[in-house]
Motif scaffolding. Structure first.
Motif, PDB file in Angstrom:
ATOM      1  N   LEU A   1       0.833  -1.212   0.000  1.00 19.57           N
ATOM      2  CA  LEU A   1       0.000   0.000   0.000  1.00 19.57           C
ATOM      3  C   LEU A   1       0.863   1.256   0.000  1.00 19.57           C
ATOM      4  N   SER A   2       1.983   1.176   0.731  1.00 22.19           N
ATOM      5  CA  SER A   2       2.890   2.330   0.733  1.00 22.19           C
ATOM      6  C   SER A   2       3.460   2.579  -0.654  1.00 22.19           C
ATOM      7  N   ILE A   3       3.880   1.483  -1.304  1.00 21.54           N
ATOM      8  CA  ILE A   3       4.428   1.638  -2.656  1.00 21.54           C
ATOM      9  C   ILE A   3       3.352   2.164  -3.601  1.00 21.54           C
ATOM     10  N   LEU A   4       2.141   1.616  -3.461  1.00 18.81           N
ATOM     11  CA  LEU A   4       1.045   2.088  -4.313  1.00 18.81           C
ATOM     12  C   LEU A   4       0.724   3.553  -4.042  1.00 18.81           C
ATOM     13  N   SER A   5       0.801   3.936  -2.761  1.00 20.88           N
ATOM     14  CA  SER A   5       0.522   5.332  -2.418  1.00 20.88           C
ATOM     15  C   SER A   5       1.547   6.261  -3.055  1.00 20.88           C
ATOM     16  N   VAL A   6       2.812   5.855  -3.006  1.00 22.21           N
ATOM     17  CA  VAL A   6       3.850   6.672  -3.649  1.00 22.21           C
ATOM     18  C   VAL A   6       3.577   6.809  -5.140  1.00 22.21           C
ATOM     19  N   ILE A   7       3.189   5.649  -5.760  1.00 15.55           N
ATOM     20  CA  ILE A   7       2.894   5.698  -7.200  1.00 15.55           C
ATOM     21  C   ILE A   7       1.702   6.616  -7.478  1.00 15.55           C
ATOM     22  N   VAL A   8       0.664   6.490  -6.637  1.00 13.38           N
ATOM     23  CA  VAL A   8      -0.534   7.322  -6.834  1.00 13.38           C
ATOM     24  C   VAL A   8      -0.202   8.799  -6.644  1.00 13.38           C
ATOM     25  N   VAL A   9       0.601   9.090  -5.588  1.00 13.92           N
ATOM     26  CA  VAL A   9       0.968  10.479  -5.339  1.00 13.92           C
ATOM     27  C   VAL A   9       1.789  11.046  -6.485  1.00 13.92           C
ATOM     28  N   MET A  10       2.729  10.240  -6.993  1.00 14.52           N
ATOM     29  CA  MET A  10       3.535  10.705  -8.115  1.00 14.52           C
ATOM     30  C   MET A  10       2.677  10.935  -9.352  1.00 14.52           C
ATOM     31  N   TRP A  11       1.766  10.011  -9.603  1.00 14.92           N
ATOM     32  CA  TRP A  11       0.861  10.209 -10.747  1.00 14.92           C
ATOM     33  C   TRP A  11      -0.016  11.438 -10.554  1.00 14.92           C
ATOM     34  N   PHE A  12      -0.493  11.600  -9.318  1.00 19.96           N
ATOM     35  CA  PHE A  12      -1.358  12.755  -9.039  1.00 19.96           C
ATOM     36  C   PHE A  12      -0.580  14.064  -9.234  1.00 19.96           C
ATOM     37  N   LEU A  13       0.653  14.112  -8.701  1.00 19.16           N
ATOM     38  CA  LEU A  13       1.451  15.314  -8.869  1.00 19.16           C
ATOM     39  C   LEU A  13       1.749  15.600 -10.333  1.00 19.16           C
ATOM     40  N   PHE A  14       2.020  14.550 -11.079  1.00 19.33           N
ATOM     41  CA  PHE A  14       2.290  14.752 -12.502  1.00 19.33           C
ATOM     42  C   PHE A  14       1.042  15.240 -13.238  1.00 19.33           C
ATOM     43  N   ALA A  15      -0.102  14.561 -12.951  1.00 19.32           N
ATOM     44  CA  ALA A  15      -1.327  14.899 -13.685  1.00 19.32           C
ATOM     45  C   ALA A  15      -1.907  16.234 -13.248  1.00 19.32           C
ATOM     46  N   SER A  16      -1.802  16.541 -11.932  1.00 18.69           N
ATOM     47  CA  SER A  16      -2.488  17.737 -11.416  1.00 18.69           C
ATOM     48  C   SER A  16      -1.585  18.931 -11.239  1.00 18.69           C
ATOM     49  N   VAL A  17      -0.263  18.739 -11.170  1.00 22.39           N
ATOM     50  CA  VAL A  17       0.638  19.857 -10.907  1.00 22.39           C
ATOM     51  C   VAL A  17       1.685  20.005 -12.011  1.00 22.39           C
ATOM     52  N   LEU A  18       2.477  18.939 -12.229  1.00 23.13           N
ATOM     53  CA  LEU A  18       3.600  19.073 -13.153  1.00 23.13           C
ATOM     54  C   LEU A  18       3.146  19.309 -14.584  1.00 23.13           C
TER      55      LEU A  18
ATOM     56  N   GLY B   1      -7.509  20.549 -15.217  1.00 21.73           N
ATOM     57  CA  GLY B   1      -7.294  19.469 -14.255  1.00 21.73           C
ATOM     58  C   GLY B   1      -7.735  19.870 -12.870  1.00 21.73           C
ATOM     59  N   THR B   2      -7.355  21.073 -12.451  1.00 22.39           N
ATOM     60  CA  THR B   2      -7.798  21.591 -11.159  1.00 22.39           C
ATOM     61  C   THR B   2      -8.270  23.024 -11.349  1.00 22.39           C
ATOM     62  N   GLN B   3      -9.057  23.469 -10.401  1.00 17.16           N
ATOM     63  CA  GLN B   3      -9.616  24.822 -10.488  1.00 17.16           C
ATOM     64  C   GLN B   3      -8.516  25.878 -10.423  1.00 17.16           C
ATOM     65  N   GLU B   4      -7.499  25.631  -9.580  1.00 19.36           N
ATOM     66  CA  GLU B   4      -6.453  26.619  -9.434  1.00 19.36           C
ATOM     67  C   GLU B   4      -5.711  26.833 -10.745  1.00 19.36           C
ATOM     68  N   PHE B   5      -5.288  25.747 -11.375  1.00 20.99           N
ATOM     69  CA  PHE B   5      -4.555  25.890 -12.632  1.00 20.99           C
ATOM     70  C   PHE B   5      -5.468  26.368 -13.758  1.00 20.99           C
ATOM     71  N   SER B   6      -6.737  26.050 -13.683  1.00 18.26           N
ATOM     72  CA  SER B   6      -7.662  26.575 -14.680  1.00 18.26           C
ATOM     73  C   SER B   6      -7.781  28.091 -14.562  1.00 18.26           C
ATOM     74  N   GLU B   7      -7.825  28.572 -13.316  1.00 16.84           N
ATOM     75  CA  GLU B   7      -7.871  30.018 -13.127  1.00 16.84           C
ATOM     76  C   GLU B   7      -6.571  30.669 -13.580  1.00 16.84           C
ATOM     77  N   ILE B   8      -5.437  30.030 -13.283  1.00 18.53           N
ATOM     78  CA  ILE B   8      -4.146  30.585 -13.708  1.00 18.53           C
ATOM     79  C   ILE B   8      -4.067  30.623 -15.233  1.00 18.53           C
ATOM     80  N   SER B   9      -4.486  29.528 -15.882  1.00 19.49           N
ATOM     81  CA  SER B   9      -4.447  29.514 -17.342  1.00 19.49           C
ATOM     82  C   SER B   9      -5.398  30.548 -17.927  1.00 19.49           C
ATOM     83  N   ALA B  10      -6.558  30.724 -17.296  1.00 16.48           N
ATOM     84  CA  ALA B  10      -7.484  31.753 -17.779  1.00 16.48           C
ATOM     85  C   ALA B  10      -6.866  33.139 -17.641  1.00 16.48           C
ATOM     86  N   GLY B  11      -6.197  33.400 -16.492  1.00 17.97           N
ATOM     87  CA  GLY B  11      -5.521  34.682 -16.329  1.00 17.97           C
ATOM     88  C   GLY B  11      -4.385  34.859 -17.310  1.00 17.97           C
ATOM     89  N   PHE B  12      -3.636  33.781 -17.560  1.00 18.01           N
ATOM     90  CA  PHE B  12      -2.564  33.841 -18.549  1.00 18.01           C
ATOM     91  C   PHE B  12      -3.113  34.164 -19.936  1.00 18.01           C
TER      92      PHE B  12
END
Length: 633
Positions: A181-198, A224-235
């Protein structure tokens, strides 16, 4: 913006993910603790079962050896401990043994163990403990019961071992699952960071790079997220704004250039008029220049300047440009009430479709718009100037403000000219008053004396009194000469110029002239280390010196005059001392206000904020002191 508001927030995603991870972690830890507790219970059960077996083994050993008559164990204690352990295992619902496992096989084994113990083994052991002897048949029976009890205890222990092994396996799988579960959590977190942030950040970074390269059409869709959608809209809004600025830059520069040119023209007109009004000009020249500048600045075909006559309470036309002869009388036709409305307004007054019978130019073209501006000096209304147009014009606030400022500057120049004229008239009147006082004090009195001598001469001629005739002619000659000297002195005094000469040179010139006229010796002592006197101050100082010397000539009968001048940082002081006959102090005090010469000196001293002090004693001469304090410099 609808897509932006409906997109999930990054913070809510992170919160849900963290909450899920915490729940799984807590559940795994709780389950692991539960298994550990079960293993502790099982270990305790195995220890107690081993204790029972050991004690029963000792009992069986005593039965099969020579110790059957001499026991080495406490049978009573063994029975009590076995009863206690079985009671905890069978009867107590909260016992550690019953909590271990809810298995029917364990319940059956415990029932058989309890039955075997209580019915077979326990009675025989108690009997043995009482008699301390046992028969062969009883011994065999006890051994058979112990064997049966031991076999059942073995079976109970085997089931307990199986429970322990099962818990160990479950604990191991739980630990493996927790690690997975720990390994899966790391994978999920990395995927989430890539998909939602990076990935959104990379999209924004790529958009910024394209924008740096000059691609003003760049748009970013970092969803992907409201924050980045707002940033992209402002950009995207920023990119659109930059695109609009870039492609409309030329037109905006032209607009700003035109605006700056207009403001520069306004400032040039304002500075030019201010510089012109600061020079010496007549009223007609100022009017012509002012109206020419206004017409050039506004492009109006006609203009008119009117001044306010306070005595008649109406406007009077003083200059017109581009109007017919009938239009020049328009100012006089404005009612006093409407004039007050114009003066009360802080803004220009626009009049559409005025009286067309008078608003005509030289070619008889009609004007349909008149704008009236104020000519003011502070709170005083000097007059107005009106601009005439053939077409309707929209209001230009900047131009109106400029024209009102021009009107204020022009009003200040007109008022300053009026004040200068009044000052000049006042100065002329004062000088005439002083001249009249001098004439009255000298020439008029001398002529009155000559007139009296002429009358006396006429009487002497009638009486043929030669002695009186000779004395009269002598007195008349002396009076005429004195009158001539007074006139000459007045002319020389009023010809004095102080604009370029130094004070010492002027004083020296006055004293030399005085010596030539009177043959009276003069001495001059000057200490001039202070501030330079102004032209007005020097002029009044010279006039006061001349008046003091004139009094010496007329009344003092002096042989020497001493003039001391001291000018330092504290004050200016001039002292005129003679060695003449002097004046009675009481008489001087009585004549202080009535004597024309003394009054003239005091009036001149007051013009420069100075003071006059006069000291005199009979046969001790007279001292006239002029004091100009530092504040008056």
């Amino acid at each position: 913006m609808k897509n932006v508001t409906e997109a999930p927030q990054l913070s809510s995603r992170l919160l849900r993910l963290a909450l899920l991870w915490v729940i799984l972690l807590i559940a795994s830890v709780v389950y692991t603790l539960f298994l550990s507790k079960q293993m502790e219970i099982t270990t305790e059960v195995m220890r107690r079962a081993g204790d029972i077996r050991a004690e029963l083994y000792q009992v069986g050993y005593d039965l099969t050896t020579v110790h059957s008559k001499n026991l080495t164990v406490d049978i009573q204690g063994v029975v009590w401990r076995v009863d206690q352990t079985l009671n905890l295992a069978i009867l107590d619902d909260g016992s550690t043994y019953r909590v271990m496992a809810r298995d029917e096989r364990i319940d059956k084994i415990l029932s058989r163990i309890d039955e075997t113990w209580r019915q077979s083994v326990k009675p025989l052991l108690l009997k043995w403990n009482e008699t301390h002897s046992v028969g062969t048949s009883s011994r065999q029976e006890i051994l058979a019961g112990l064997d049966s009890l031991n076999s059942e205890l073995d079976e109970w222990q085997n089931l307990t071992d199986a429970e322990v092994n099962r818990n160990i396996v479950v604990l191991r799988y739980t630990q493996v699952a927790l690690g997975g579960l720990s390994i899966l959590s790391v994978i999920v977190v990395m995927w989430f960071l890539f998909a939602s942030v990076l990935r959104p950040l990379n999209q924004l970074q790529a958009g910024i790079e394209r924008l740096k390269a000059g691609d003003w059409k760049t748009r970013v869709h970092a969803e992907g997220t409201q924050e980045f959608s707002e940033i992209s809209a402002g950009f995207n809004e920023l990119a659109t704004h930059l695109d609009d600025i870039y492609f409309n830059l030329e037109s905006r520069v032209e607009e700003k250039t035109a605006s700056l040119a207009e403001k520069n023209a306004h400032l040039t007109a304002l500075y030019g008029l201010t510089a012109f009004l600061g020079e010496q000009h007549s009223v007609e020249e100022m009017l012509e220049s002012f109206i020419a500048r206004v017409l050039t600045l506004t492009g109006a075909p006609a203009a008119q300047v009117c001044f306010w006559n306070e005595n008649r309470n109406q406007l009077e036309s003083v200059l017109k440009k581009g109007l017919s002869e009938s239009g020049t009388k328009e100012c006089e036709k404005i009612s006093e009430q409407f004039c007050q409305q114009i003066f009360a307004s802080p803004y220009p007054v626009r009049i559409e479709e005025p009286d067309q019978s008078v608003n005509l130019d030289a070619s008889h073209n009609r004007f349909i718009l008149k704008v009236v501006y104020h000519i003011r000096y502070r709170q005083k209304n000097i007059g107005i100037f009106a601009l005439f147009y053939r077409d309707k014009l929209s209001e230009d606030r900047a131009l109106d403000v400029l024209l009102e400022n021009l009107g204020r500057h022009f009003g200040a120049a007109i008022e300053n000219m009026r004040l200068a004229a009044l000052d000049q008239q006042m100065a002329v009147a004062q000088e005439r008053n002083i001249l009249a006082q001098n004439l009255h004090d000298s020439i008029a009195q001398t002529l009155s004396f000559v007139n009296l001598q002429v009358q006396m001469l006429e009487g002497a001629l009638k009486d043929q009194n030669s002695e009186q005739i000779d004395d009269g002619i002598k007195q008349i000659k002396a009076g005429v000469q004195e009158c001539y000297d007074d006139v000459r002195e007045l002319l020389l005094n009023f010809r004095t110029r102080v604009y370029k000469e130094e004070l010492g040179e002027l004083v020296q010139s006055v004293l030399q002239r005085f010596e030539r006229q009177t043959n009276v010796k003069t001495h001059l002592n000057i200490q001039d280390d202070g501030m330079t006197l102004s032209s007005t101050q020097k002029l009044q100082v010279i006039f006061i010196l001349q008046e003091a010397l004139s009094n010496v000539r007329k009344h003092a009968r002096a042989r020497t005059v001493m003039v001391n001048i001291r000018n330092d940082d504290s004050r200016f002081e001039m002292t005129v001392m003679d060695d003449g006959i002097g004046i009675d102090p009481q008489l001087l005090s009585e004549r202080k206000q009535s004597h024309v010469g003394l009054s003239i000196m005091r009036e001149r001293a007051q013009k420069v904020n100075a003071q006059i002090e006069i000291e005199s004693e009979i046969d001790q001469g007279t001292t006239v002191k002029l004091i100009l304090p530092k504040e008056g410099h």
